[in-house]
Write an enzyme that holds these catalytic residues in place. Structure first.
Site, short mmCIF file in Angstrom:
data_model
loop_
_atom_site.label_atom_id
_atom_site.label_comp_id
_atom_site.label_asym_id
_atom_site.label_seq_id
_atom_site.Cartn_x
_atom_site.Cartn_y
_atom_site.Cartn_z
N GLU A 35 17.07 14.93 27.38
CA GLU A 35 18.09 14.32 26.54
C GLU A 35 18.86 15.47 25.90
OE1 GLU A 35 16.71 11.79 23.35
OE2 GLU A 35 18.76 11.49 22.63
N ARG A 262 1.75 16.53 27.40
CA ARG A 262 2.68 17.41 26.74
C ARG A 262 1.99 18.75 26.49
NH1 ARG A 262 7.32 16.40 23.52
NH2 ARG A 262 7.72 14.42 24.53
N LYS A 272 12.30 19.06 19.72
CA LYS A 272 13.70 19.40 19.44
C LYS A 272 14.10 19.00 18.03
CE LYS A 272 14.75 17.50 23.39
NZ LYS A 272 15.52 16.74 24.37
#
Ligand code: ATP
Ligand code: MG
Length: 561
Positions: A35, A262, A272
């Protein structure tokens, strides 16, 4: 061959199995789907290396897909940064794709679902909708709008698209099952109204599709065979499949979502949103601050693509989350820079040494090998003169036998140069040593072949000739967070663990060969560590970053295990 089989990770095992069950090799296709709401970080590097690694292993295309469905947080700047970083890591995508390119197709499919009675417009507030969600053990409550007619749904949804309503007035929901044990299946929202221009579609749209309604469908449009995501999406898989069930036609490949853990790195944060907080609060100078765990921060710090790829390959992928110690990342950059970085001499905490039996005003240029690990790197000349700098910590008036550096009455070899002996020293009013007087052995020059040149003394020091030295700003970095797991504390916000001393700027005295360096050049400052030229650097004002010290703390950690 057997080695190849051994090195398969669990995702590759899934693919291998699929290949035996009717998938064809030339149907394999992958994607990396960021994204564009921030810069890529070291966690993303794992996902990049996984997806592009599969592309290489199976000779299959890998798309770079921008998951750009939230105009409130996404920007072109991030798109550009992501492309730069993936390329820099050494990977080539097949097609550059944008979820926003599928807005029309997604809208058409949504109409199809409405017509089939599988989606409806809900006109409740988001609070009302949330209050009806139920709990994992209690079913949710159906919306009073759940049974609207197809005609009414069509009119309202078109109105939503045409901008007839305000944000929050209506949403489109999938009509699935408010009693499902999977909360995500309880009539998830597919579209919300957002009167915000999008960085690519401008004001064409004021309804935007949600992640779950976009991701699998984008995979389907691109015919991605294996859609690999992180574990938090495991419960979404059922919804991913439900949406596809409504659309997939038999003659097309049906994408498959699979999950991996992750990757977290110690002493930093890999999110982020949190990295943006560090940028916006001014804790760091930007996304590419050399202390940041972003790809651009690591690049600016002096990390090489190889070192990051090797790190990602070493940790591999896992089924369960854990925290990888940052020293493993440092091990990999040290390992690579050791092979490629030219050796030079620089003094960061200078102490003046006068060689009393060396002629005043004289100089000579000594041969210095550029890289003992790489013969092809050749050699250079370093100037020597009567006055040199060594590091403060390399001299003591008195010291025990284990101190192999310079002490009064003792000898050391100057790297690439002569053996010197400390005869006396001068102190300031506070008792600090400000100058050391030495004598040198003129026959002991390194590489001269004399008996004295081969004479072994215990210590070898780096040094620079004072009249020839050039100065530079040298930035020394420490961990950005004082805690190993700043994210893992339930009581305290991660920002409370920011290390206030993570950046120290000193003036370094460098051998003159460093005058003409370029931004990004990497060096080993002998006995000090690996350094690179920062982007703030200019010929008038050299700036270096310490990438990593020489000490291999990771090996020590491993020894303990
Ligand atoms: P963040 O929380 O940092 O925004 P994200 O998962 O929301 O992370 P995306 O841009 O959606 O970021 O991520 C693109 C891809 O990278 C996704 O497939 C995601 O699962 C993967 N990814 C993100 N962070 C990590 C990580 N720490 N380790 C492994 N893969 C990751
Ligand atoms: Mg995200």
């Amino acid at each position: 061959m057997s080695e190849e089989v051994k090195s398969l990770n669990f995702i590759e095992h899934i693919i291998e199995e699929d290949l035996t069950k009717g998938y064809k090799k030339d149907e394999l296709r992958f994607r990396f789907p960021p994204e564009p709401n921030g810069y890529l970080h070291i966690g993303h590097a794992s996902s990049i290396c996984l997806n592009f690694g599969l592309g290489l292993r199976y000779n299959a295309p890998v798309n770079l897909r921008f998951d750009d469905t939230n105009p409130a947080k996404e920007e072109k700047e991030y798109v550009d940064a992501i492309k730069r970083d993936v390329e820099w890591l050494g990977f080539q995508w097949d097609t550059e794709c944008y979820a926003s390119d599928y807005f029309q197709q997604l809208y058409d499919w949504a109409i199809q679902l409405i017509k089939e009675g599988k989606a409806y417009v809900d006109s409740q507030t988001s609070e009302q909708i949330a209050s009806q969600k139920g709990t994992p053990t209690e079913p949710g409550k159906e919306s009073p709008y759940r049974n609207r007619s197809v005609e009414e749904n069509m009119t309202l949804f078109e109105g939503m698209k045409n901008g007839d309503f305000k944000e929050g007035e209506h949403v489109l929901r999938a009509k699935i099952n408010m009693a499902s044990s999977n909360m995500l299946m309880r009539d998830p929202v597919m579209y919300r109204i957002l009167h915000k221009p999008h960085h690519r579609t401008n004001t064409d749209w004021c309804i935007y599709p949600m992640y779950d309604w976009t991701h699998g469908e984008s995979d389907y449009i691109e015919q991605v065979s294996h859609s690999l995501c992180t574990l938090e999406f495991l419960p979404h898989r059922e919804l991913y499949d439900w949406f596809l069930d409504q659309l997939v036609s038999t003659n097309k490949l049906r994408p498959k979502q699979r999950e991996f853990a992750r990757r977290n790195l110690s002493h930093t944060v890999v999110s982020k949103r949190k990295l943006l907080q560090l940028v916006e609060s001014g804790v760091v100078s930007g996304w590419d601050d050399p202390r940041m765990p972003t790809i651009s921060g690591l690049r600016r710090r002096g990390y090489t693509p190889e070192s990051i790829r090797n790190f990602a390959d070493t940790i591999g992928i896992a089924k369960r989350e854990n925290v990888v110690d940052v020293s493993l990342l440092e091990f990999h950059v040290r390992d690579h820079l050791n092979k490629i970085a030219p050796r030079v001499m620089a003094v960061l905490d200078p102490l003046k040494v006068v060689i009393t039996n060396y002629e005043e005003g004289a100089e000579e240029w000594l041969d210095a090998e550029n890289n003992p690990e790489d013969e092809a790197a050749g050699s250079r000349k370093v100037p020597f003169s009567r006055e040199i700098y060594i590091e403060q910590e390399d001299f003591r008036e008195e010291a025990n036998r284990k101190f192999f550096r310079l002490k009064l009455g003792g000898e050391v070899r100057l790297k690439n140069g002569y053996i010197i002996k400390a005869e006396s020293c001068t102190k300031d009013e506070d008792g600090n040593v400000v100058e050391v007087q030495c004598t040198y052995d003129p026959k002991s020059k390194s590489g001269s072949g004399t008996e004295e040149s081969l004479r072994k003394v215990k210590g070898t020091l780096h040094w620079v000739s004072i009249p020839h030295a050039i100065t530079a700003e040298v930035r020394l970095y420490d961990r950005l967070f004082s805690e190993a797991n700043p994210d893992g504390n339930k009581e305290k916000d991660f920002m409370e663990f920011v290390n206030p001393d993570s950046l120290q700027k000193v003036t370094g005295y460098l051998e003159p060969s460093l005058q003409d360096v370029k931004v990004g050049d990497v060096f080993q400052f002998q006995r000090l560590g690996y350094f690179n030229v920062d982007k703030d650097s200019s010929t008038q004002n050299l700036v270096f970053n310490r990438t990593v010290g020489l000490r291999d703390t990771w090996a020590k950690l491993e020894d303990k295990n």
